[in-house]
Design a protein around this motif. Structure first.
Motif, PDB file in Angstrom:
ATOM      1  N   THR A 688      -2.536   7.658  -1.261  1.00  0.00           N
ATOM      2  CA  THR A 688      -2.866   6.160  -0.781  1.00  0.00           C
ATOM      3  C   THR A 688      -2.660   5.912   0.625  1.00  0.00           C
ATOM      4  O   THR A 688      -2.987   5.000   1.153  1.00  0.00           O
ATOM      5  CB  THR A 688      -2.202   5.168  -1.515  1.00  0.00           C
ATOM      6  OG1 THR A 688      -0.874   5.228  -1.498  1.00  0.00           O
ATOM      7  CG2 THR A 688      -2.501   5.301  -3.141  1.00  0.00           C
ATOM      8  N   ASN A 689      -1.811   6.726   1.213  1.00  0.00           N
ATOM      9  CA  ASN A 689      -1.557   6.748   2.547  1.00  0.00           C
ATOM     10  C   ASN A 689      -2.801   7.354   3.312  1.00  0.00           C
ATOM     11  O   ASN A 689      -3.147   8.429   2.881  1.00  0.00           O
ATOM     12  CB  ASN A 689      -0.176   7.254   3.021  1.00  0.00           C
ATOM     13  CG  ASN A 689       0.978   6.544   2.315  1.00  0.00           C
ATOM     14  OD1 ASN A 689       0.716   5.429   1.966  1.00  0.00           O
ATOM     15  ND2 ASN A 689       2.214   6.972   2.468  1.00  0.00           N
ATOM     16  N   TYR A 690      -2.753   6.834   4.575  1.00  0.00           N
ATOM     17  CA  TYR A 690      -3.896   7.595   5.590  1.00  0.00           C
ATOM     18  C   TYR A 690      -3.451   7.374   6.854  1.00  0.00           C
ATOM     19  O   TYR A 690      -2.923   6.200   7.219  1.00  0.00           O
ATOM     20  CB  TYR A 690      -5.018   6.808   5.030  1.00  0.00           C
ATOM     21  CG  TYR A 690      -6.204   7.367   5.664  1.00  0.00           C
ATOM     22  CD1 TYR A 690      -6.888   8.459   5.039  1.00  0.00           C
ATOM     23  CD2 TYR A 690      -7.125   6.765   6.789  1.00  0.00           C
ATOM     24  CE1 TYR A 690      -7.991   9.063   5.731  1.00  0.00           C
ATOM     25  CE2 TYR A 690      -8.571   7.235   7.361  1.00  0.00           C
ATOM     26  CZ  TYR A 690      -8.639   8.564   6.570  1.00  0.00           C
ATOM     27  OH  TYR A 690      -9.778   9.281   7.187  1.00  0.00           O
ATOM     28  N   PRO A 691      -3.816   8.296   7.786  1.00  0.00           N
ATOM     29  CA  PRO A 691      -3.712   8.241   9.108  1.00  0.00           C
ATOM     30  C   PRO A 691      -4.664   7.324   9.876  1.00  0.00           C
ATOM     31  O   PRO A 691      -5.214   7.851  10.599  1.00  0.00           O
ATOM     32  CB  PRO A 691      -3.762   9.454   9.519  1.00  0.00           C
ATOM     33  CG  PRO A 691      -4.362  10.421   8.535  1.00  0.00           C
ATOM     34  CD  PRO A 691      -4.309   9.631   7.369  1.00  0.00           C
ATOM     35  N   ILE A 692      -4.313   6.019   9.562  1.00  0.00           N
ATOM     36  CA  ILE A 692      -5.425   4.982  10.129  1.00  0.00           C
ATOM     37  C   ILE A 692      -5.649   4.760  11.622  1.00  0.00           C
ATOM     38  O   ILE A 692      -6.654   4.558  12.148  1.00  0.00           O
ATOM     39  CB  ILE A 692      -5.458   3.675   9.462  1.00  0.00           C
ATOM     40  CG1 ILE A 692      -6.526   3.126   9.426  1.00  0.00           C
ATOM     41  CG2 ILE A 692      -4.142   2.912  10.064  1.00  0.00           C
ATOM     42  CD1 ILE A 692      -7.479   3.024   8.221  1.00  0.00           C
ATOM     43  N   GLY A 694      -5.489   7.455  13.225  1.00  0.00           N
ATOM     44  CA  GLY A 694      -6.051   8.781  14.195  1.00  0.00           C
ATOM     45  C   GLY A 694      -5.055   9.618  14.288  1.00  0.00           C
ATOM     46  O   GLY A 694      -5.224  10.734  14.840  1.00  0.00           O
ATOM     47  N   GLY A 702      -0.448   2.930   2.325  1.00  0.00           N
ATOM     48  CA  GLY A 702      -1.722   2.194   1.366  1.00  0.00           C
ATOM     49  C   GLY A 702      -0.989   2.012   0.060  1.00  0.00           C
ATOM     50  O   GLY A 702      -0.396   2.518  -0.614  1.00  0.00           O
TER      51      GLY A 702
ATOM     52  N   THR B  46      -6.132   0.350   3.637  1.00  0.00           N
ATOM     53  CA  THR B  46      -5.878   1.692   4.138  1.00  0.00           C
ATOM     54  C   THR B  46      -6.191   2.684   2.857  1.00  0.00           C
ATOM     55  O   THR B  46      -6.646   3.483   2.966  1.00  0.00           O
ATOM     56  CB  THR B  46      -4.531   1.547   4.596  1.00  0.00           C
ATOM     57  OG1 THR B  46      -4.106   0.770   5.648  1.00  0.00           O
ATOM     58  CG2 THR B  46      -4.019   3.211   4.699  1.00  0.00           C
ATOM     59  N   ALA B  47      -5.690   2.016   1.643  1.00  0.00           N
ATOM     60  CA  ALA B  47      -5.778   3.014   0.547  1.00  0.00           C
ATOM     61  C   ALA B  47      -7.202   3.291   0.163  1.00  0.00           C
ATOM     62  O   ALA B  47      -7.639   4.314  -0.373  1.00  0.00           O
ATOM     63  CB  ALA B  47      -5.217   2.458  -0.771  1.00  0.00           C
ATOM     64  N   TYR B  49      -9.567   4.139   2.414  1.00  0.00           N
ATOM     65  CA  TYR B  49     -10.018   5.383   3.360  1.00  0.00           C
ATOM     66  C   TYR B  49      -9.232   6.621   2.676  1.00  0.00           C
ATOM     67  O   TYR B  49      -9.809   7.603   2.762  1.00  0.00           O
ATOM     68  CB  TYR B  49      -9.234   5.060   4.597  1.00  0.00           C
ATOM     69  CG  TYR B  49      -9.997   4.229   5.659  1.00  0.00           C
ATOM     70  CD1 TYR B  49     -11.036   4.719   6.700  1.00  0.00           C
ATOM     71  CD2 TYR B  49      -9.662   2.909   5.788  1.00  0.00           C
ATOM     72  CE1 TYR B  49     -11.357   4.026   7.490  1.00  0.00           C
ATOM     73  CE2 TYR B  49     -10.343   2.177   6.523  1.00  0.00           C
ATOM     74  CZ  TYR B  49     -11.440   2.780   7.552  1.00  0.00           C
ATOM     75  OH  TYR B  49     -11.781   1.944   8.425  1.00  0.00           O
ATOM     76  N   ALA B  50      -8.240   6.418   2.066  1.00  0.00           N
ATOM     77  CA  ALA B  50      -7.507   7.541   1.443  1.00  0.00           C
ATOM     78  C   ALA B  50      -8.169   8.440   0.763  1.00  0.00           C
ATOM     79  O   ALA B  50      -7.730   9.872   0.773  1.00  0.00           O
ATOM     80  CB  ALA B  50      -6.005   7.156   1.124  1.00  0.00           C
ATOM     81  N   LEU B  52     -11.000   9.736   1.215  1.00  0.00           N
ATOM     82  CA  LEU B  52     -11.883  10.176   1.902  1.00  0.00           C
ATOM     83  C   LEU B  52     -12.117  11.668   1.744  1.00  0.00           C
ATOM     84  O   LEU B  52     -13.056  12.558   1.621  1.00  0.00           O
ATOM     85  CB  LEU B  52     -12.156   9.930   3.376  1.00  0.00           C
ATOM     86  CG  LEU B  52     -12.634   8.341   3.790  1.00  0.00           C
ATOM     87  CD1 LEU B  52     -12.486   8.258   5.310  1.00  0.00           C
ATOM     88  CD2 LEU B  52     -14.140   8.394   3.442  1.00  0.00           C
ATOM     89  N   ARG B 121     -11.173   1.288  -5.047  1.00  0.00           N
ATOM     90  CA  ARG B 121     -10.365   0.966  -4.059  1.00  0.00           C
ATOM     91  C   ARG B 121     -11.020  -0.126  -2.997  1.00  0.00           C
ATOM     92  O   ARG B 121     -10.516  -0.855  -2.789  1.00  0.00           O
ATOM     93  CB  ARG B 121      -9.647   1.964  -3.324  1.00  0.00           C
ATOM     94  CG  ARG B 121      -8.983   2.708  -4.277  1.00  0.00           C
ATOM     95  CD  ARG B 121      -8.041   3.752  -3.275  1.00  0.00           C
ATOM     96  NE  ARG B 121      -7.116   4.787  -4.229  1.00  0.00           N
ATOM     97  CZ  ARG B 121      -6.443   5.633  -3.643  1.00  0.00           C
ATOM     98  NH1 ARG B 121      -6.312   5.666  -2.394  1.00  0.00           N
ATOM     99  NH2 ARG B 121      -5.584   6.479  -4.590  1.00  0.00           N
ATOM    100  N   GLY B 212      -8.640   5.815  13.630  1.00  0.00           N
ATOM    101  CA  GLY B 212      -9.054   6.293  12.067  1.00  0.00           C
ATOM    102  C   GLY B 212     -10.087   5.401  11.370  1.00  0.00           C
ATOM    103  O   GLY B 212     -10.669   5.769  10.418  1.00  0.00           O
ATOM    104  N   ARG B 213     -10.256   4.119  12.196  1.00  0.00           N
ATOM    105  CA  ARG B 213     -11.233   3.461  11.367  1.00  0.00           C
ATOM    106  C   ARG B 213     -12.527   3.393  11.861  1.00  0.00           C
ATOM    107  O   ARG B 213     -13.051   4.018  12.796  1.00  0.00           O
ATOM    108  CB  ARG B 213     -10.846   1.806  11.617  1.00  0.00           C
ATOM    109  CG  ARG B 213      -9.521   1.392  11.277  1.00  0.00           C
ATOM    110  CD  ARG B 213      -9.252  -0.065  11.376  1.00  0.00           C
ATOM    111  NE  ARG B 213      -7.845  -0.171  11.200  1.00  0.00           N
ATOM    112  CZ  ARG B 213      -7.304  -0.713   9.856  1.00  0.00           C
ATOM    113  NH1 ARG B 213      -7.903  -0.703   8.962  1.00  0.00           N
ATOM    114  NH2 ARG B 213      -5.828  -0.891   9.812  1.00  0.00           N
ATOM    115  N   ILE B 273     -13.039  12.264   8.466  1.00  0.00           N
ATOM    116  CA  ILE B 273     -11.876  12.307   7.629  1.00  0.00           C
ATOM    117  C   ILE B 273     -10.721  12.587   8.425  1.00  0.00           C
ATOM    118  O   ILE B 273     -10.322  13.676   9.088  1.00  0.00           O
ATOM    119  CB  ILE B 273     -12.174  13.152   6.408  1.00  0.00           C
ATOM    120  CG1 ILE B 273     -13.200  12.941   5.564  1.00  0.00           C
ATOM    121  CG2 ILE B 273     -10.865  13.239   5.673  1.00  0.00           C
ATOM    122  CD1 ILE B 273     -13.668  14.027   4.611  1.00  0.00           C
ATOM    123  N   GLU B 274      -9.864  11.743   8.343  1.00  0.00           N
ATOM    124  CA  GLU B 274      -8.654  11.766   9.161  1.00  0.00           C
ATOM    125  C   GLU B 274      -7.601  12.761   8.417  1.00  0.00           C
ATOM    126  O   GLU B 274      -7.380  12.318   7.474  1.00  0.00           O
ATOM    127  CB  GLU B 274      -7.878  10.605   9.671  1.00  0.00           C
ATOM    128  CG  GLU B 274      -8.638   9.492  10.568  1.00  0.00           C
ATOM    129  CD  GLU B 274      -8.916  10.138  11.985  1.00  0.00           C
ATOM    130  OE1 GLU B 274      -8.012  10.762  12.306  1.00  0.00           O
ATOM    131  OE2 GLU B 274      -9.951   9.748  12.355  1.00  0.00           O
TER     132      GLU B 274
END
Lengths: 1063, 546
Positions: A688-692, A694, A702, B46-47, B49-50, B52, B121, B212-213, B273-274
């Protein structure tokens, strides 16, 4: 004629009746009068001349008793009464004050001071027989003869010396209707199923230890501490435990002190365990040939990084790319490498005794079991202290408490990835254990990627989990009025665990781990139970009444914390702490809580000991259920008719017991996780976490939906009907018991799988399923008259259970098996479907091998069909083999489970045998996935030598190939094997040392024995051990993955020596 | 006294218990009522995106549902073989590769689940944003734009893999609302996805502070791609031109910069995809987990060796003396000149592998089955701090779902189809010009092979020749980036290309001997059997899989 006194040692005490099987307790033994007390040997002056004594023995009804043993205390002299109950005996002149001991099966022994008498008229009272044994029936007790439910009593005397870490293993094969399956891991738990599998979720029974309920497993309870163990099977017995009882209840009481002389006991065994029945794997030469043949059959010109490019494979001197690694041309037997002969030992020291106003029992035990897998083991020290004081005339206070500490090093088994035994199957034998420099060797190019299993065990050797468990209760009981008792008990079950897992850096062939890391996990669970009951019992003429009412409040909290660190300077165990790492560190933690509040009552009535009736009810409130469904009521009724007490049968002398029982009731199951009513959003750092932002080295948190709640959820309810008949003849020397039960669990909590459109949330539990378990249970036993030099007995039990899913919810006909990469290589091996048993094996039917093109052409359409390939049956006859051509190809639950105990004794020698088995069960042998086909580079079983060639048309395996174009790894009948077995679980030969020899050390009895476990097994199963059961993990849906062998930890064979001494 | 206390306690406890005693609230997680704050709503976004990268649970097999589509795009195409330890290793992928596909294959199931998890999500987050009052309208607009683009992306993946898919949006709440059929028309599905992209294009800013967005450029570029799939060529050109007109995007100077983690978020990247490692995530599962099996083996990497480039792909990089693609499909010999992009994409024996050593045939895990070429394009040096030299052996290198070269080549296709052949040539030449900038060097600093890549100098006059040139360029430029199979299907030539490929390759890759591509079936993968079973008869299986 002189007769030696029949041995009455508790270890060989006959079992009269198994229908309500006899629980002969340790305390009975401990308080039994020494047969040859040391003081009896004091030689007195011969002041009295030898004289003859005669007499007659009768029972309390005035009937004469033939066959009664009579012994002269302090001597080896004795005799037996004749057909008229008469006897004669000469007393030697050196015996000062002669005392005669009269003993007879089913009667209390009696000592008679002869004095000056020459004629004796002795009346023996019937002893508390099996029928009068006290049986725990939930917050109260009953005599066995009055029990109207189905209660299985573990005959502890039979299994007392079995070398097990965890007491539930003792139940295996001893109680009808209870299936127990274990693996050979040291200190491992067992899977216990009471009357089948009634739910898809947690189907473990509830354990009640001295009144304190626990679901935390009982492997920290020391078997030596147990005084009685009973399995409540039918609903009339379990309903009073309400919403936690539908999988059966195992009631354990621990040893209590008895008023009288302080008893000291010492029990110990030491033995060696070893592995047997190792798989037969190919030699390096054979593996190379298999590889080349497969390549050639696939149209390739054989080439291999190790075996060269020639017409024939050539074994290399060194494994390529690592000149330090000398190929083991003779072949490494990886199984012999990782298994060892390992000791198992147990030392238990007990002290018990008491006075009129206090009783105490203390037991200190050390149990140690080294695993037969190298570098694994389990050690436990436990201390049990039970005391009770009569403070005022009507007030008793006491406590039962056990504290235990266990240290355990376990190896991963029964897994496809990371399973030690699975890797032993897979790593080719040309790989040596160690290279020329003494480092562990590993796989090389063209030899697969299974790691060196010995290295894995070695690296894991210090990765211990340490568990501290404190379990017990303190209570006070007051007799408020005559026959009215109130009792309050506070119980605690505390479990704290610590695990440090270190993974050192290493290089091993083409596999390596350059960065060491450490995982530390700490967790605790605390469970409080406050129970208050009032108990009343009284006889009114022929009417007898007993009642109990009470409340119980239970609260459970747990919390876990874990931390991880990387990159340790050195691999030394002394530095395996978080502070010593230099690299990445992470942590995680979680917690949960639940509570239960209950009110309950029970009423027992009987008329003249003939007509028995009982009713119970429990109302449970559980925090797990939403407030609108918070409370559940579980009623039960039962009745019994002791026909043998009726006048028309009372005259039938040979009939000692005939009782018809019937019961009906309901119990529940609330093991559905703690918060099933809530929608849950949570963090799973892995997904659920993400390097938003970058970043390459930080992530943002998340939250994703993890579970959808069901605000209308309720508990599962099992409704069970039981009809039983107990039958005993010849003072219950021969007894027989049969039970029929029909148990339907409705509102089974099913997460009805939803389309993936709902996302990866846990979809709500719904009360949707219905599962039926119907069965028959038999127990029978015979025990020869104890008043002989040679005695023998046999007892057997068997149960037949049919498991069937009746419903999985509206419109939902089936649930696929547990699919995972780690456990099933992504295949669905089983299916749970309406009309079938839970998690039956589902797949294709292999129907021989295509021998020629004509057969291929004539066969139904099937991608990949070719000469030498398997022919799959077109089950629906539509001319194409596809998805629809799968069916039930096996089932993981047995038709029949049974156990047979034989015992015999001659003078001081005793012998017992225990055979246990299951029939009509299948195993999915998943090791074949890699070892029976040449598609991959892993090691092969010698079965692969029976692959199809034109010259070997009758082969069991298809032609060797590197190409799996016919998808022969799909679930099929080839992988499913008959898992039935009969096993000599235990054989024990004991010798009771004559007191004359042991009196010097003031011992009242000393018995030594030799014992062997798992001496032989009759089975058709080709894997190491047919005793496979659930995958050893705690997933909620683990019941969907039963009896799959992925390198199961096999049961060791063990030979032990032991001693039981009483002082 | 004692008696009375005891009796009192008993009586009290018999009568009732404190009501609060049985009220247990979830610990260590949020229930739906807790979501009413900005941080929680942002966390839901955020979740979204996760997933991806295809990672949707705590298991380590995201490779069965890769965000990069290395299986669904490359292994099943003529560009790559499955690789690994024999055909039984990830047998499902093997069956896919030889088109013996069945609806129970774990990859087929997991990819579906991963995409719908992303959608679920996104839908929940859209709902939360809409229902949450504490967010400024501007921020709301941007976040909704992101979520719609994400949802569109997940649907796009589903559409190109499974074709007939059920559509669910943020209005579905109850579990029963997910039992819906896959009966929407092709046009309607594309329209739905387009609507998501259009909304995103409208809402999103040209640049986001958080790199990352997704931003407007990503939405516009995805629209160009969508129009290429629907063959709406004027709109492909319009969208591509809009991306270029923003002035924010250009080709990287060096080809390999696209695969260099130190040069991420460069001018060519539109939607990535980060990935991140050493970030505190257990087991580093936020790295390139879906590609962890692509490590080539050898002395510097663990031996997984999946996604091995095909001989056919290597041959496609062979160039004529004029520096143009040599299309005779003969094997590349030592004397042959090749396009330098070959040695960025494919590890060939004797060619320097990043900063480590020359790649050797002995690195290959199962050369007998899969040949000696290994995957190289997105491999990060095992000496790099962006690579995790331990399990699960992942890197922090982002994967570009869309990079500008992709958009340019789609534009070139559209130019061909709309008759602007010279425009197409100019577009393709941009790509080839850049390709020449970046040669793989040996340890001594000289080119590792004979490289020769040049622009098309002769005018393009024949549409078919131009079409082939554009398609070839697309294959070379985007090799092993997860696009090839979808392009073949989109162009309607999958059956012909794949069956030709099997016929050619089965002599050296025997596992292909029974492989056969059936037109009308194998363009798409089956609807997972588990999903059919769960849909209560609502889902219809794709043709040819019954």
């Amino acid at each position: 004629m002189q007769h030696r006194l029949p041995k009455r040692s508790g270890y060989r005490r006959p079992y009269y009746l198994t229908g309500v099987a006899l629980a002969l307790s340790w305390t009975t033994l401990a308080t039994a009068k020494p047969l040859f007390p040391a003081h009896a040997h004091v030689v007195r002056p011969a002041t009295v001349v030898a004289r003859a004594i005669q007499g007659q023995v009768k029972d309390t009804n005035g009937q004469t008793l033939p066959g009664v043993s009579i012994s002269l205390k302090g001597t080896t002299q004795g005799t037996v009464t004749d057909a008229t109950g008469a006897f004669q005996l000469t007393i030697p002149d050196e015996v000062g004050q002669p005392t005669l001991v009269f003993s007879f099966i089913g009667y209390e022994s009696q000592e008679v001071q002869v004095g000056n008498q020459t004629t004796l008229a002795v009346t023996l009272r019937e002893s508390a027989t099996a029928l009068e044994q006290v049986v725990v029936v939930g917050y109260t007790t009953q005599e066995a003869k009055d029990v109207t439910g189905a209660v299985g009593v573990l005959p502890l005397d039979r299994v007392r010396n079995f070398p097990v870490a965890s007491p539930e293993k003792l139940l295996q094969g001893q109680v009808a209707g209870v299936q127990v399956s274990t693996d050979g891991a040291p200190g491992g738990n067992a899977v216990v199923r009471v009357r089948g599998l009634g739910t898809l979720g947690d189907s473990d029974p509830l354990y009640i230890i001295d009144g304190v309920p626990t679901k935390n497993g009982i492997n920290q309870l020391n078997p030596n501490d147990i005084e009685s163990m009973q399995v409540l099977k039918d609903a009339s017995s379990t309903a009073i435990y309400g919403a936690r009882a539908s999988n059966g209840v195992v009631v354990i009481t621990t040893r209590q002190g008895k008023s009288g002389k302080t008893q000291l006991s010492f029990d110990s065994y030491y033995g060696l365990q070893s592995v047997y029945n190792l798989p037969s794997m190919v030699s390096p030469t054979q593996l190379a040939q298999v590889e080349f043949d497969a390549q050639r059959n696939s149209g390739q010109t054989p080439t291999h990084p190790q075996y060269g490019n020639g017409a024939q494979p050539v074994l290399p001197e060194f494994l390529q790319r690592n000149p330090d690694v000398r190929a083991n041309v003779a072949g490494t037997n990886w199984f012999k490498t990782i298994f060892r002969t390992a000791p198992i030992q147990n030392y238990s020291l007990g002290l018990s005794g008491g006075s009129e106003t206090s009783r105490h029992a203390i037991n200190l035990t050390y149990f140690g079991q080294d695993g037969i897998l190298d570098y694994t083991g389990f050690k436990r020290v436990s201390l049990r202290v039970n005391t009770e004081y009569t403070v005022l005339k009507r007030l008793k206070v006491g406590e039962n408490f056990t504290a235990s500490y266990a240290r355990s090093v376990q190896a991963g088994s029964n897994a496809v990835n990371g399973g030690i035994i699975y890797d032993a199957y897979r790593l080719p034998s040309i790989v040596p254990v160690r290279d020329e420099n003494g480092n562990f060797a590993g796989p090389a190019a063209g030899l697969g990627d299974a790691g060196n299993p010995l290295r894995a065990l070695y690296n894991n050797r210090d990765n211990a989990s340490r568990n501290l468990r404190a379990l017990g209760n303190a209570y006070a009981e007051l007799e408020v009025l005559d026959n009215l008792f109130v009792r309050s008990s506070i119980g605690i079950d505390y479990l704290s665990s610590n695990f440090r897992g270190f993974s050192p850096s290493y290089t091993e062939g083409i596999a390596n781990n350059p960065t060491s890391n450490l995982n530390v996990n700490n967790a605790y669970t605390i469970n409080w139970t406050w129970t208050n009951i009032a108990r009343y019992s009284r006889d009114f003429g022929k009417h007898s009444l007993a009642a109990v009412v009470g409340t119980e409040a239970i609260q459970n909290t747990n919390e876990g914390f874990a931390a991880y660190r990387e990159n340790f300077l050195i691999n030394d165990p002394n530095f395996r702490y978080l502070d010593a790492g230099q690299g990445l560190q992470t942590n995680s933690g979680t917690g949960s809580a639940w509570a239960l509040f209950s009110q309950f009552g029970r009423l027992d009535y009987n008329f003249a000991g003939k007509y028995l009736a009982s009713a119970s009810v429990r109302r449970d409130g559980s925090s797990r259920f939403p407030s609108n469904n918070r409370y559940a009521v579980f009623p039960a009724f039962s009745a019994g008719w002791r026909m043998s007490e009726e006048t028309f049968l009372k005259e039938v002398n040979w009939l000692s017991n005939l009782k018809l029982r019937a019961s009906w009731g309901q119990s529940g199951n609330q093991e559905i996780g703690n918060y099933p009513a809530f929608d849950i959003y949570g963090i799973s750092p892995t997904n659920t976490n993400y390097p938003i932002t970058g970043s390459n080295g930080t992530v943002q948190t998340g939250y994703a939906a993890r579970a959808i709640g069901n605000p209308n959820l309720k508990w599962e309810t099992s409704t069970q009907t039981d009809i039983g008949l107990d039958f005993g003849v010849l003072r219950n020397q021969l007894s027989f018991s049969v039970d029929f039960f029909d148990k339907v669990t409705k509102d089974v909590l099913v997460r009805i799988p939803r389309p993936a459109l709902a996302g990866e949330v846990l979809v709500p539990y719904e009360n949707a399923g219905r599962i039926r378990n119907r069965g028959l249970e038999f127990q029978a036993s015979y025990q020869s008259n104890a008043a002989k030099d040679f005695t023998w007995g046999v007892s057997a039990n068997a149960s037949v259970i049919r498991n069937k899913v009746l419903s999985l919810g509206e419109g939902n006909l089936s649930i696929p098996g547990y699919v995972s990469n780690n456990l099933t290589r992504g295949l669905s091996l089983s299916r749970t479907e309406v009309g079938k048993p839970v998690a039956y094996f589902y797949g294709y039917v292999v129907d021989g091998i295509f021998q020629n093109q004509a057969e291929v052409d004539a066969a139904p359409a099937q991608r990949g069909k070719a000469i030498g390939r398997w022919r799959y049956q077109d089950l629906n006859g539509d001319g194409t083999v596809n998805e629809q051509d799968q069916q039930q190809i096996g089932k993981p639950q047995p038709d029949l489970t049974y156990g047979i105990n034989l015992n015999a004794a001659y003078k001081n020698l005793d012998l017992s045998l225990f055979i246990q088995g299951v029939q009509g069960i299948d195993i999915y042998n998943f090791s074949k996935y890699n070892t029976d086909f040449a598609f991959d580079a892993f090691n092969k079983n010698t079965r692969i030598l029976d692959s199809w060639t034109p010259e070997n048309p009758g082969a069991s395996l298809p032609q060797l190939s590197k190409t799996n174009s016919n998808d022969e790894l799909r679930p099929s009948t080839y992988f499913v094997e008959n898992g039935s077995y009969a096993r000599l679980k235990n054989i024990q030969l004991g010798y009771t040392i004559p007191v004359a020899w042991t009196s010097a050390i003031r011992a009242s009895s000393v018995r030594v024995y030799v014992q062997a476990q798992n001496l032989f097994t009759i089975t058709k199963y080709t894997g190491m051990d047919p005793e496979v059961n659930l995958q050893n993990y705690s997933a909620v849906d683990r019941n969907l993955d039963q009896n799959v062998d992925r390198g199961y930890y096999p049961q060791p064979r063990a030979v032990l020596f032991g001693i039981n001494a009483r002082f | 006294m004692k008696n009375k206390v005891l009796l009192l306690a008993l009586a009290t406890s018999l009568a009732s218990c404190n009501k609060d005693f049985l009220d247990e609230q979830p610990q260590a997680s949020l229930s739906s009522t807790d979501l009413n704050n900005l941080a929680a709503v942002e966390a839901l976004i955020t979740a979204a995106y996760a997933p991806l990268g295809g990672q949707i649970d705590d298991a380590n097999n995201a490779f069965n549902s890769p965000g990069t589509n290395w299986t669904f795009g490359d292994v099943v195409s003529d560009d790559a073989y499955k690789g690994g330890g024999g055909v039984g290793d990830q047998n499902g992928m093997h069956l896919m590769e030889i088109f013996l596909t069945n609806p129970n294959i774990i990859d087929v199931e997991r990819k579906w689940r991963a995409c719908y998890e992303g959608i679920a999500r996104a839908n929940r987050a859209i709902r939360a944003v809409n229902e949450f009052a504490g967010m400024s309208d501007d921020l709301k607009k941007i976040r909704l734009g992101e979520l719609h683009l994400l949802r569109g992306h997940y649907y796009f993946d589903l559409k190109k893999i499974y074709n007939r898919i059920p559509w669910v949006d943020e209005t579905a709440r109850d579990v029963t609302e997910y039992d819906i059929p896959n009966n929407l028309s092709d046009a309607q599905l594309w329209k739905n996805i387009e609507n998501d992209f259009l909304l995103a294009q409208t809402n999103l800013p040209a640049k986001q502070t958080d790199l990352g967005r997704v931003s407007k450029g990503a939405a516009t570029a995805y629209l160009a791609k969508l129009y290429a799939y629907t063959k709406d060529y004027p709109n492909v050109i319009a969208a591509a031109d809009a991306v270029l007109a923003s002035g924010l995007y250009r080709l990287n100077d060096n080809y390999h910069d696209n695969f260099d983690p130190s040069k991420e978020h460069g001018p060519e990247s539109l939607f990535a995809i980060e990935r991140s490692i050493r970030d505190g995530t257990p087991s580093n599962y936020r790295g390139s987990l879906d590609e962890r099996l692509l490590n080539p083996g050898g002395p510097y990497y663990p031996v997984y060796g999946f996604d091995m480039p095909s001989q056919d792909l290597v041959n496609a990089f062979k160039t004529t003396t004029a520096g143009l693609p040599q299309t005779d499909k003969s094997d590349v010999g030592a004397a042959d000149s090749v396009d330098p992009r070959l040695d960025h994409a494919v590890a060939r024996p004797g060619i320097q592998f990043l900063d480590l050593a020359p790649y050797a045939a002995t690195w290959a895990r199962d050369a007998g089955t899969y040949g000696v070429f290994s995957f190289k394009k997105r491999m990060v040096s095992s000496r790099s701090t962006f690579y995790l030299n331990q399990f699960p052996w992942v890197s922090a290198l982002n994967y570009d779902i869309i990079r500008l070269a992709d958009v340019l080549l789609l534009k070139a296709e559209a130019q061909v189809e709309t008759g602007n052949l010279e425009g197409a040539r100019a577009t393709v030449n941009q790509i080839r010009r850049r390709a020449n900038n970046d040669k793989v060097l040996s340890a001594t600093g000289t080119p590792a092979a004979t490289y020769n890549v040049a622009e098309y100098t002769a005018p393009w006059t024949d549409p078919e020749t131009a079409r082939q040139a554009v398609r070839t360029e697309r294959r070379l430029e985007l090799a092993l980036e997860g696009h090839r199979f979808f392009d073949l299907v989109r162009w309607g030539i999958a059956d012909q290309v794949m069956n030709d490929h099997f016929n050619r390759e089965k002599s050296r890759r025997t596992f292909m001997s029974t492989a056969r591509f059936i037109k009308g079936t194998h363009e798409y993968w089956p609807i997972p059997q588990s999903q059919l079973n769960l849909s209560k008869g609502q889902l219809t299986q794709n043709p040819g899989y019954n």
